[in-house]
Write a protein that holds these residues in place. Structure first.
Motif, PDB file in Angstrom:
ATOM      1  N   ALA A 106       1.516   2.984  -1.630  1.00  0.00           N
ATOM      2  CA  ALA A 106       2.504   3.318  -0.608  1.00  0.00           C
ATOM      3  C   ALA A 106       3.790   3.818  -1.259  1.00  0.00           C
ATOM      4  O   ALA A 106       4.869   3.291  -1.036  1.00  0.00           O
ATOM      5  CB  ALA A 106       2.769   2.121   0.286  1.00  0.00           C
ATOM      6  N   HIS A 115      -1.128   5.704   5.904  1.00  0.00           N
ATOM      7  CA  HIS A 115       0.155   5.059   6.195  1.00  0.00           C
ATOM      8  C   HIS A 115       0.493   5.187   7.675  1.00  0.00           C
ATOM      9  O   HIS A 115       0.110   6.156   8.323  1.00  0.00           O
ATOM     10  CB  HIS A 115       1.278   5.728   5.383  1.00  0.00           C
ATOM     11  N   THR A 134       7.969   0.034   1.788  1.00  0.00           N
ATOM     12  CA  THR A 134       6.739  -0.506   2.364  1.00  0.00           C
ATOM     13  C   THR A 134       7.092  -1.782   3.106  1.00  0.00           C
ATOM     14  O   THR A 134       7.632  -2.716   2.529  1.00  0.00           O
ATOM     15  CB  THR A 134       5.706  -0.815   1.258  1.00  0.00           C
ATOM     16  N   LYS A 137       1.861  -4.095   3.358  1.00  0.00           N
ATOM     17  CA  LYS A 137       0.884  -3.422   2.515  1.00  0.00           C
ATOM     18  C   LYS A 137      -0.369  -3.082   3.314  1.00  0.00           C
ATOM     19  O   LYS A 137      -0.766  -3.820   4.204  1.00  0.00           O
ATOM     20  CB  LYS A 137       0.516  -4.304   1.315  1.00  0.00           C
ATOM     21  N   VAL A 151       5.132   1.710   6.749  1.00  0.00           N
ATOM     22  CA  VAL A 151       6.160   2.236   5.859  1.00  0.00           C
ATOM     23  C   VAL A 151       7.333   2.833   6.628  1.00  0.00           C
ATOM     24  O   VAL A 151       7.231   3.147   7.812  1.00  0.00           O
ATOM     25  CB  VAL A 151       5.569   3.331   4.918  1.00  0.00           C
TER      26      VAL A 151
END
Length: 156
Positions: A106, A115, A134, A137, A151
């Motif tokens: 990321a 993402h 981020t 995760k 994100v």
């Protein structure tokens, strides 16, 4: 009908039956190959459900590791506790990796397939469309995304 016509009709019928038999055999072989591929793919992704169920465990270990610094225990106990949690988390991630479960990178360019952008923020250190931070995760199982990385993305 004379005998030559009968023989001609029988030869034509034999040819039709041979062609039909070949088509049936080809269909059977194609079905057999397709079923074998589906079986292989099913076995290959058999761990996907359990992998999704384990992601909250990883999150909990990471949160516990972060919360150690905020607690009011002695520094010596904090260090030992962090070492133990880090070791547990590291071993857990290595075990998952052996089964094809990996963390989604990321950083760099935002990829909507891997993402999920939940925030846009200005950043002098990043170009437009790059990942700034981020928030959660993401993980994938082989080529399938189990959970996209949450994100924030740079927006000038």
């Amino acid at each position: 009908m004379n005998p030559e016509e009968v023989i001609q009709n029988l030869e034509t019928r034999i040819k039709e039956l041979e062609d039909s038999n070949l088509r049936t055999y080809a269909d059977f072989e194609n079905t057999k190959k397709r079923l074998e591929r589906e079986k292989t793919q099913s076995l290959e992704y058999a761990y996907e459900k359990i992998a999704k169920d384990l992601l909250p465990v990883i999150d909990a270990l990471e949160m516990a590791l972060k919360s150690v610094d905020d607690s009011e225990i002695t520094d010596e106990i904090k260090v030992k506790f962090k070492e133990g949690l880090s070791f547990t988390l590291e071993n857990f991630l290595k075990t998952l990796e052996r089964y094809g479960i990996t963390q989604i990178p990321a950083e760099g360019e935002f990829n909507p397939q891997l993402h999920e952008c939940i925030l846009q923020a200005p950043s002098e250190q990043h170009q437009e469309g790059e990942i700034v931070q981020t928030l959660q995760k993401g993980y994938q199982y082989k080529e399938r995304v189990l959970r996209a990385a949450l994100v924030s993305v740079c927006k000038h």
